[in-house]
Design an enzyme around this catalytic site. Sequence first.
Site, PDB file in Angstrom:
ATOM      1  N   GLU A   4    -126.581  44.644 -44.940  1.00 29.58           N
ATOM      2  CA  GLU A   4    -126.323  44.057 -46.215  1.00 29.58           C
ATOM      3  C   GLU A   4    -126.544  42.466 -46.089  1.00 29.58           C
ATOM      4  O   GLU A   4    -126.487  41.946 -44.951  1.00 29.58           O
ATOM      5  CB  GLU A   4    -124.870  44.014 -46.577  1.00 29.58           C
ATOM      6  CG  GLU A   4    -124.329  43.459 -47.626  1.00 29.58           C
ATOM      7  CD  GLU A   4    -122.914  43.522 -47.929  1.00 29.58           C
ATOM      8  OE1 GLU A   4    -122.368  43.628 -49.021  1.00 29.58           O
ATOM      9  OE2 GLU A   4    -122.185  43.532 -47.101  1.00 29.58           O
ATOM     10  N   LYS A  34    -124.837  47.179 -55.740  1.00 26.16           N
ATOM     11  CA  LYS A  34    -123.459  47.635 -54.928  1.00 26.16           C
ATOM     12  C   LYS A  34    -122.596  47.714 -56.133  1.00 26.16           C
ATOM     13  O   LYS A  34    -121.999  46.789 -56.901  1.00 26.16           O
ATOM     14  CB  LYS A  34    -122.957  46.427 -53.910  1.00 26.16           C
ATOM     15  CG  LYS A  34    -121.701  46.666 -53.439  1.00 26.16           C
ATOM     16  CD  LYS A  34    -121.498  45.375 -52.587  1.00 26.16           C
ATOM     17  CE  LYS A  34    -120.244  45.631 -51.537  1.00 26.16           C
ATOM     18  NZ  LYS A  34    -120.045  44.244 -50.822  1.00 26.16           N
ATOM     19  N   CYS A  36    -121.765  48.686 -47.841  1.00 29.83           N
ATOM     20  CA  CYS A  36    -120.568  47.984 -47.257  1.00 29.83           C
ATOM     21  C   CYS A  36    -119.257  48.303 -47.720  1.00 29.83           C
ATOM     22  O   CYS A  36    -118.601  49.455 -47.406  1.00 29.83           O
ATOM     23  CB  CYS A  36    -120.699  46.521 -47.331  1.00 29.83           C
ATOM     24  SG  CYS A  36    -119.810  45.274 -46.095  1.00 29.83           S
TER      25      CYS A  36
END
Length: 280
Positions: free
Chosen positions: A48, A119, A160
């Site tokens: 990330e 995300k 993440c």
Amino acid sequence: MAEHAHSRFIAACVQMRSGRDPLANRDAAVAAIREAAGRGADYIQTPEMTSLVERDRTRLFDTVGPQESDPTLAGLREAARDNHVFVHVGSLAIRTGDKIANRAFLIDAGGEICAAYDKVHLYDVDLPDGESWRESATYTGGDCAVVASLPWAEIGIAICYDIRFPALYRALAEAGATVLTAPACFTRQTGEAHWHLLQRARAVETGSFMVSAAQGGRHEDGRETYGHSLIVDPWGRVLAEAENDAPGVILAEIDLAQVADVRARIPALRNARPFTVRHA
């Protein structure tokens, strides 16, 4: 779900310590991709925020631009093409109007972008040591999960904090993914407590491989990340792990026959039933 002629490939995670200079970070990622490819990797994942780790909102907006002109994306596309490998860019900060997308890219061996993912889950937390994060103040969350095709497997793309939401991973697996991902910039505090647990749990729950490249160490913006990039098999066994938070490359063979074996032994995806919740 796509049919795949081959069931084995070599996956690599590039562990980084990205700073505030996107060009320096790009060059470090390109060098690591070259190393991983030289060691036999077919699929190479970066963490990330490959392009920069920057917690200052003003500085971040002054640095990043739109996808079309992002120098890191252009450099990693060239690296994929030059090394004839698939490159999964864990994420880049991409300017989208008055906010920024935390966007992952899958790049094929010809350098073409074959998938992108924003995300979904934004990291808005207050940690016990006083550390506080409000990603929603800067980033715009995605609203669509993504399964993409590699020559060997279907891959579920996530980033993440997404790993704390098992419903996302179950949905990816139910949609055909056999390899799941969580490239990360995990804080040291939460990483020490939960990183291994979450990676192994998502693998076991879905009978899938987990491949997760990480940021590690103390960054120029002052944050500390946990490192310990991981590749986990569908039985929850760690196949490869970065020993600490230092930049480097880890590799492991992914044998998709293990997915079929584990899902047959423990058919949790198939055994799921709809239910309602009531208060007694």
